[in-house]
Design an enzyme around this catalytic site. Structure first.
Site, mmCIF file in Angstrom:
data_model
loop_
_atom_site.group_PDB
_atom_site.id
_atom_site.type_symbol
_atom_site.label_atom_id
_atom_site.label_comp_id
_atom_site.label_asym_id
_atom_site.label_seq_id
_atom_site.Cartn_x
_atom_site.Cartn_y
_atom_site.Cartn_z
ATOM 1 N N SER A 1 -8.075 -2.526 -3.764
ATOM 2 C CA SER A 1 -8.822 -1.273 -3.579
ATOM 3 C C SER A 1 -9.886 -1.107 -4.656
ATOM 4 O O SER A 1 -11.016 -0.720 -4.349
ATOM 5 C CB SER A 1 -7.877 -0.075 -3.614
ATOM 6 O OG SER A 1 -7.099 -0.053 -2.457
ATOM 7 N N ASP B 1 -3.354 -1.402 -7.479
ATOM 8 C CA ASP B 1 -3.973 -2.029 -6.320
ATOM 9 C C ASP B 1 -5.363 -2.591 -6.643
ATOM 10 O O ASP B 1 -6.375 -1.912 -6.509
ATOM 11 C CB ASP B 1 -4.047 -0.982 -5.199
ATOM 12 C CG ASP B 1 -4.502 -1.582 -3.905
ATOM 13 O OD1 ASP B 1 -4.852 -2.776 -3.879
ATOM 14 O OD2 ASP B 1 -4.526 -0.858 -2.906
ATOM 15 N N TYR C 1 -2.957 -0.692 7.150
ATOM 16 C CA TYR C 1 -3.853 -1.735 7.642
ATOM 17 C C TYR C 1 -4.158 -1.525 9.120
ATOM 18 O O TYR C 1 -3.354 -0.955 9.855
ATOM 19 C CB TYR C 1 -3.204 -3.116 7.472
ATOM 20 C CG TYR C 1 -3.122 -3.569 6.036
ATOM 21 C CD1 TYR C 1 -4.251 -4.069 5.397
ATOM 22 C CD2 TYR C 1 -1.931 -3.495 5.316
ATOM 23 C CE1 TYR C 1 -4.187 -4.487 4.079
ATOM 24 C CE2 TYR C 1 -1.863 -3.912 4.000
ATOM 25 C CZ TYR C 1 -2.994 -4.409 3.385
ATOM 26 O OH TYR C 1 -2.936 -4.820 2.085
ATOM 27 N N GLN D 1 -0.346 2.387 -5.838
ATOM 28 C CA GLN D 1 -1.795 2.608 -5.781
ATOM 29 C C GLN D 1 -2.481 2.286 -7.114
ATOM 30 O O GLN D 1 -3.559 1.727 -7.143
ATOM 31 C CB GLN D 1 -2.051 4.069 -5.417
ATOM 32 C CG GLN D 1 -3.236 4.229 -4.513
ATOM 33 C CD GLN D 1 -3.195 5.537 -3.758
ATOM 34 O OE1 GLN D 1 -2.290 6.365 -3.947
ATOM 35 N NE2 GLN D 1 -4.156 5.752 -2.909
ATOM 36 N N ARG E 1 0.847 -1.199 0.000
ATOM 37 C CA ARG E 1 0.000 0.000 0.000
ATOM 38 C C ARG E 1 0.874 1.238 0.000
ATOM 39 O O ARG E 1 0.914 1.966 0.979
ATOM 40 C CB ARG E 1 -0.891 -0.019 1.219
ATOM 41 C CG ARG E 1 -1.963 -1.020 1.056
ATOM 42 C CD ARG E 1 -2.800 -1.050 2.266
ATOM 43 N NE ARG E 1 -3.961 -1.837 1.969
ATOM 44 C CZ ARG E 1 -4.945 -2.026 2.802
ATOM 45 N NH1 ARG E 1 -4.928 -1.479 3.983
ATOM 46 N NH2 ARG E 1 -5.956 -2.757 2.474
HETATM 47 P P1 NAD Z 1 -9.017 -3.343 4.947
HETATM 48 O O1 NAD Z 1 -9.827 -3.991 3.876
HETATM 49 O O2 NAD Z 1 -7.800 -4.040 5.456
HETATM 50 O O3 NAD Z 1 -10.015 -3.093 6.204
HETATM 51 C C1 NAD Z 1 -11.218 -2.374 6.056
HETATM 52 C C2 NAD Z 1 -11.411 -1.411 7.196
HETATM 53 O O4 NAD Z 1 -11.730 -2.111 8.390
HETATM 54 C C3 NAD Z 1 -10.165 -0.570 7.523
HETATM 55 O O5 NAD Z 1 -10.486 0.798 7.455
HETATM 56 C C4 NAD Z 1 -9.800 -1.011 8.933
HETATM 57 O O6 NAD Z 1 -9.210 0.036 9.697
HETATM 58 C C5 NAD Z 1 -11.155 -1.418 9.489
HETATM 59 N N1 NAD Z 1 -11.101 -2.281 10.677
HETATM 60 C C6 NAD Z 1 -10.263 -3.311 10.941
HETATM 61 N N2 NAD Z 1 -10.511 -3.834 12.162
HETATM 62 C C7 NAD Z 1 -11.556 -3.119 12.669
HETATM 63 C C8 NAD Z 1 -12.279 -3.182 13.895
HETATM 64 N N3 NAD Z 1 -11.998 -4.061 14.840
HETATM 65 N N4 NAD Z 1 -13.284 -2.286 14.080
HETATM 66 C C9 NAD Z 1 -13.587 -1.361 13.146
HETATM 67 N N5 NAD Z 1 -12.940 -1.260 11.969
HETATM 68 C C10 NAD Z 1 -11.935 -2.121 11.739
HETATM 69 O O7 NAD Z 1 -8.583 -1.878 4.569
HETATM 70 P P2 NAD Z 1 -8.733 -1.048 3.220
HETATM 71 O O8 NAD Z 1 -10.137 -0.654 3.079
HETATM 72 O O9 NAD Z 1 -8.159 -1.789 2.078
HETATM 73 O O10 NAD Z 1 -7.817 0.220 3.480
HETATM 74 C C11 NAD Z 1 -7.619 0.846 4.715
HETATM 75 C C12 NAD Z 1 -6.810 2.134 4.492
HETATM 76 O O11 NAD Z 1 -5.632 1.952 3.724
HETATM 77 C C13 NAD Z 1 -7.612 3.197 3.777
HETATM 78 O O12 NAD Z 1 -7.383 4.414 4.436
HETATM 79 C C14 NAD Z 1 -7.045 3.262 2.417
HETATM 80 O O13 NAD Z 1 -7.145 4.546 1.822
HETATM 81 C C15 NAD Z 1 -5.610 2.882 2.655
HETATM 82 N N6 NAD Z 1 -5.078 2.247 1.439
HETATM 83 C C16 NAD Z 1 -3.988 2.812 0.839
HETATM 84 C C17 NAD Z 1 -3.481 2.244 -0.328
HETATM 85 C C18 NAD Z 1 -2.296 2.848 -1.021
HETATM 86 O O14 NAD Z 1 -1.790 3.849 -0.579
HETATM 87 N N7 NAD Z 1 -1.818 2.237 -2.104
HETATM 88 C C19 NAD Z 1 -4.075 1.099 -0.862
HETATM 89 C C20 NAD Z 1 -5.175 0.534 -0.206
HETATM 90 C C21 NAD Z 1 -5.665 1.131 0.954
#
Ligand code: NAD
Length: 360
Positions: free
Chosen positions: A132, A129, A227, A126, A121
């Site tokens: 995402s 990805d 994460y 990005q 990430r």
């Molecule tokens: P994910 O699929 O791993 O998890 C989904 C969401 O569940 C996350 O926001 C996580 O914080 C939340 N979560 C986990 N445990 C939890 C709990 N016990 N209670 C409540 N919520 C909980 O995550 P995702 O959606 O793929 O991405 C998370 C973050 O990473 C986002 O801010 C996203 O913008 C960022 N991201 C960045 C890149 C990049 O820079 N290339 C790529 C993918 C995601």
């Protein structure tokens, strides 16, 4: 020798890993692209479109014998893999965190595999990805699925026959899928609340016009690469109580919470479901890693005491055309790293290449 890509037809999925627009770009880079007959048919990309883009139509046998690099959304089944000669390359989503046997199987058959779900990430990665891209579609689809199942309107309605209150939607996990679900539910006129453990999520939730529900004491590790991390027992208890309180008021609960490499946390207990109003809907996007709701059954829709629980993680497959386009763009951006002047070039000093290469 110029590299030959093979685009496999997916079994049980309407999507295709590479769409004609990106085939044209690969051909422009000097590569050869073989596309299995009808591979894009169900996503709206006919064989003629691939031919016009410079691809050659092929049977499955052709692909497995002639391609240097096989491309697919899901890993081909073992039956097909067994026919792919040693030394060749696969690019797909192998989920090595969850499928413990996959790496040893690939190693045994001397196949090199790049797993797109292992893309780091980073800002640089990005554009590659796939997780995402697919999560964003799944978040949108989750709201549409809930709206279809809910025996009520999402928006507030004032009619001559009386007024209708807007639906209340609770989103648990405000990452990529959760934020898209918030935006979609807001567009449909619902009142939306969201939970997350990452502090960064608060501002994003609020900027979409939803209410952020805070549980104090969350462990948030900035070094976890975006994460979430496993929470303490004390936090989990506090969170369960607050989720129960909010879920009782909600018409729809959409859960998306994941912790990388682990089973998804259970955040909606059976007891909480029992206290929800009959007719309410839970959509569990974490179903494939165990589910955030204790009662979720993966790939199934069940009804428990009047509450419908839809357990599907891969809702992106319900929108095959856009899902294929986005997946294909991500995949093409990744393949650009592996091809130099039409030939294969694997530079393991590149972090994106080394993180995704699960067998060599
Ligand atoms: P994910 O699929 O791993 O998890 C989904 C969401 O569940 C996350 O926001 C996580 O914080 C939340 N979560 C986990 N445990 C939890 C709990 N016990 N209670 C409540 N919520 C909980 O995550 P995702 O959606 O793929 O991405 C998370 C973050 O990473 C986002 O801010 C996203 O913008 C960022 N991201 C960045 C890149 C990049 O820079 N290339 C790529 C993918 C995601």
């Amino acid at each position: 020798m110029s590299v030959t890509f093979g685009v496999l037809a997916e079994h049980n999925d309407k999507r295709v890993a590479l769409v004609p627009k990106n085939v044209e770009k690969l051909v422009g880079m000097g590569a050869t692209v073989l596309v299995e007959h009808s591979a894009g048919q169900n996503a709206g990309f006919a064989d003629e479109m691939y031919q016009q883009a410079g691809a050659t139509g092929a049977t499955q046998e052709d692909l497995l014998t002639k391609a240097d690099i096989l491309l697919s959304i899901y890993p081909p089944e073992r039956e097909r893999l067994a026919k792919f000669p040693a030394g060749k390359i696969l690019v797909s989503q192998f989920r090595p965190y969850f499928d413990e046997d996959v790496v040893s199987y690939l190693q045994q058959h001397q196949l090199q595999a790049f797993s797109l779900d292992m893309i780091p990430r980073s800002t640089l990665a990005q554009r590659m990805d796939v997780l995402s891209s697919m999560a964003s579609i799944a978040g949108y689809q989750a709201v549409l699925a809930a709206a279809r199942l809910l025996p009520r309107f999402f928006p507030m309605m004032i009619t001559a026959a009386g007024s209708i209150k807007p639906a209340k939607v609770l989103i648990i996990g405000a990452g990529v899928a959760g934020l898209q679900a918030i935006a979609t539910a807001k567009r449909l006129g619902a009142i939306v609340e969201a939970f997350d453990v990452r502090a960064a999520a608060r501002e994003e939730v609020q900027s979409l016009g939803a209410r952020f529900v805070e549980v104090e004491g969350a462990k948030d590790d900035a070094t976890a690469g975006g994460y979430a991390v496993e929470q303490t027992e004390e936090f989990k208890k506090k969170q369960a109580a607050l989720i129960q309180e909010h879920a009782r008021q909600a018409d729809v609960v959409i859960t998306t919470a994941q912790v990388r490499g682990r089973k998804a946390p259970i955040l909606v207990e059976a007891d909480t479901v029992g206290q929800m109003r009959p007719g309410s809907v839970i959509v569990d996007l974490a179903a494939s890693t165990g589910g955030n709701c204790a009662l979720t059954q993966d790939e199934k829709t069940i009804v428990h005491e009047g509450v419908t629980i839809l357990g599907h993680s891969d809702l992106a497959k319900e929108m095959p055309q856009n899902a294929s386009e986005l997946f294909s763009n991500n995949l093409f951006n990744f393949l650009e790293l592996l091809v130099k002047e039409g030939e294969l070039f694997i530079d393991e000093s590149n972090e994106i290449v080394s993180s995704t290469l699960i067998t060599k």
